[in-house]
Every structure is written in C-alpha cells, then in structure tokens.
Design a protein around this motif. Structure first.
Motif, short mmCIF file in Angstrom:
data_model
loop_
_atom_site.label_atom_id
_atom_site.label_comp_id
_atom_site.label_asym_id
_atom_site.label_seq_id
_atom_site.Cartn_x
_atom_site.Cartn_y
_atom_site.Cartn_z
N ARG A 1 0.86 -1.18 0.00
CA ARG A 1 0.00 0.00 0.00
C ARG A 1 0.90 1.23 0.00
NH1 ARG A 1 -3.17 2.67 4.50
NH2 ARG A 1 -1.68 1.54 5.76
N VAL A 2 0.82 2.04 -1.06
CA VAL A 2 1.66 3.22 -1.19
C VAL A 2 1.17 4.31 -0.24
CG1 VAL A 2 2.45 5.01 -2.78
CG2 VAL A 2 2.23 2.67 -3.58
N ILE A 3 2.09 4.89 0.50
CA ILE A 3 1.78 5.94 1.45
C ILE A 3 2.05 7.31 0.84
CG2 ILE A 3 2.32 6.89 3.73
CD1 ILE A 3 3.47 4.00 4.30
N ALA B 1 14.42 -0.44 0.50
CA ALA B 1 15.10 -0.35 1.78
C ALA B 1 14.07 -0.29 2.90
CB ALA B 1 15.97 0.91 1.83
N GLY B 2 14.39 -0.92 4.00
CA GLY B 2 13.57 -0.77 5.20
C GLY B 2 13.97 0.52 5.89
N ILE B 3 13.15 0.98 6.85
CA ILE B 3 13.46 2.21 7.56
C ILE B 3 13.41 1.93 9.06
CG2 ILE B 3 12.87 4.64 7.85
CD1 ILE B 3 11.16 4.45 5.42
N LYS C 1 2.82 5.39 13.55
CA LYS C 1 1.43 5.80 13.68
C LYS C 1 1.13 7.03 12.84
CE LYS C 1 0.64 3.81 18.21
NZ LYS C 1 0.21 4.05 19.58
N SER C 2 2.05 7.96 12.80
CA SER C 2 1.89 9.16 11.99
C SER C 2 1.90 8.81 10.50
CB SER C 2 3.00 10.14 12.31
OG SER C 2 2.79 11.36 11.65
N ILE C 3 2.74 7.85 10.11
CA ILE C 3 2.79 7.40 8.71
C ILE C 3 1.47 6.73 8.33
CG2 ILE C 3 3.84 5.69 7.18
CD1 ILE C 3 6.52 6.42 8.44
N ARG C 4 0.92 5.93 9.24
CA ARG C 4 -0.38 5.29 8.97
C ARG C 4 -1.46 6.34 8.75
NH1 ARG C 4 -0.33 -0.04 9.30
NH2 ARG C 4 1.19 -1.08 10.63
N ALA C 5 -1.34 7.49 9.41
CA ALA C 5 -2.29 8.58 9.22
C ALA C 5 -2.03 9.33 7.92
CB ALA C 5 -2.22 9.54 10.41
N GLY C 6 -0.90 9.07 7.27
CA GLY C 6 -0.60 9.66 5.97
C GLY C 6 0.04 11.03 6.04
N THR C 7 0.66 11.39 7.15
CA THR C 7 1.26 12.72 7.29
C THR C 7 2.75 12.66 6.99
OG1 THR C 7 1.52 12.32 9.65
CG2 THR C 7 -0.46 13.49 8.96
N TYR D 1 6.02 2.98 1.27
CA TYR D 1 4.87 2.08 1.21
C TYR D 1 4.94 1.04 2.31
CZ TYR D 1 8.26 -0.82 -1.28
OH TYR D 1 9.37 -1.53 -1.62
N PHE D 2 3.79 0.44 2.57
CA PHE D 2 3.71 -0.68 3.51
C PHE D 2 3.86 -1.97 2.73
CE2 PHE D 2 1.34 2.27 6.29
CZ PHE D 2 2.04 2.06 7.45
N SER D 3 4.77 -2.83 3.15
CA SER D 3 4.91 -4.16 2.61
C SER D 3 4.55 -5.10 3.75
CB SER D 3 6.34 -4.40 2.13
OG SER D 3 6.48 -5.72 1.65
N GLY D 4 3.31 -5.55 3.75
CA GLY D 4 2.80 -6.27 4.91
C GLY D 4 2.62 -5.26 6.03
N SER D 5 3.25 -5.48 7.16
CA SER D 5 3.17 -4.52 8.26
C SER D 5 4.43 -3.67 8.36
CB SER D 5 2.94 -5.26 9.58
OG SER D 5 4.04 -6.10 9.84
N ASN D 6 5.39 -3.87 7.47
CA ASN D 6 6.65 -3.13 7.49
C ASN D 6 6.59 -1.91 6.58
OD1 ASN D 6 7.83 -5.12 9.13
ND2 ASN D 6 8.34 -6.34 7.33
N VAL D 7 7.22 -0.83 7.01
CA VAL D 7 7.33 0.37 6.17
C VAL D 7 8.59 0.24 5.35
CG1 VAL D 7 7.53 2.87 6.16
CG2 VAL D 7 6.15 1.75 7.91
N LYS D 8 8.46 0.37 4.04
CA LYS D 8 9.60 0.27 3.13
C LYS D 8 9.71 1.55 2.32
CE LYS D 8 10.36 -4.23 3.70
NZ LYS D 8 11.62 -4.90 3.88
N MET D 9 10.91 1.82 1.82
CA MET D 9 11.14 2.98 0.98
C MET D 9 11.81 2.52 -0.30
SD MET D 9 13.39 6.39 1.72
CE MET D 9 12.20 7.22 2.75
#
Length: 160
Positions: A12-14, A32-34, A42-48, A116-124
C-alpha cells in the motif's frame, strides 16, 4: 499459519516523490527498510508524510534519508521525534557500497521515490538518479504533450 497471524502480501503506497521523476533520470531502484519509532509509524499510517526535497546520504557505511518529513503524532506527547531527523535505511552492506561507489565516481545521487507498507513493514523505494538539465525537462514535457495529443486524436477518430 498456525500462530493465527494473517499474512498480508499487499503493498500500500503511502507517499510518492513525483518531483523526483521530473528533476532526475532514474537509473536504478532499490528497496530499503526504515528504522522508525512507534509514534512515527502511527503518523505514517495517518498519511502525514512528505518526501519532497528529500535525499539520501551515505555516512560510515550506513545510508540515511535526510529532509524526509514525518509530522508529529497527535497523541504522541513526549514520545514524538523531530520531524526532519535523519532516518537510517536498512539495506545490505554490499548494496550500500555499490551505491557509494556510483555516487562518488559518477556524480549520481540517491533520492527517495516512494514510501509504502509491505505487509506490516514500512519500506522505501530509493532511486539512483542523475540530474536532468533544463533542455532534458523540456524534451520530456514535449514528448508527454505529443503523446497526449496522439491519444486524443486516436480517441476522436474512433468516435467519429
């Protein structure tokens, strides 16, 4: 799975850095992972999140994303981190060394392209890029305009 966890393979692209595609030729892309803190996730999940004007820097064999803004989480109080702090990216050592070699020898730069989210991980997704000159940007704009005009003419000929 026996432990009851549901695996999510979707991405899911953020956020995307659209300006990077306009300003640079993208030679190669890497995932890359971050390294983030809980309130940042939590802030990333909110899209900010804002990737504009961000870049990556290699220091002491590690790669960091700089200028990448994550707004403070509203309910985070004392646990919030500085929005523009350097965030460490997680990549294989040999990939970082290969990137470092190309950046120093060939005058390229590393730019964050999307988050983006890859599963539950945030990736760049980061790109090895070379800067465009003004005439390159004009050529790209002219080609895009020509493509749109041809598409419009094709649709008109199909209707009429």
């Amino acid at each position: 799975m026996s432990d009851g966890k549901k695996k999510n393979d979707g991405e899911r692209v953020i956020a995307e850095n659209r300006a990077a595609r306009h300003e640079y030729f993208i030679i190669d892309t890497y995932e890359a992972g971050i390294e983030l803190f809980g309130t940042e996730v939590k802030s990333i999940r909110a899209g900010t999140v804002n990737l504009k004007d961000s870049y990556c820097r290699i220091e002491d064999g590690e790669i960091f994303a700089c200028g990448f803004h994550i707004s403070p989480y509203e309910n985070g109080n004392i646990y919030n981190r500085e929005p523009l702090r350097k965030k460490k990216l997680l990549m294989h050592k040999r990939e970082i060394m290969r990137l470092h070699e190309k950046v120093t020898q060939q005058g390229m730069t590393i730019i964050p392209l999307s988050l983006y989210f890859s599963g539950s991980n945030v990736k760049m997704k980061v790109g090895l890029c070379k800067g465009k000159k003004l005439y390159d940007k004009r050529d790209a704009a002219a080609a895009e305009t020509a493509r749109r005009d041809m598409e419009r003419a094709r649709r008109m000929s199909e209707k009429g």
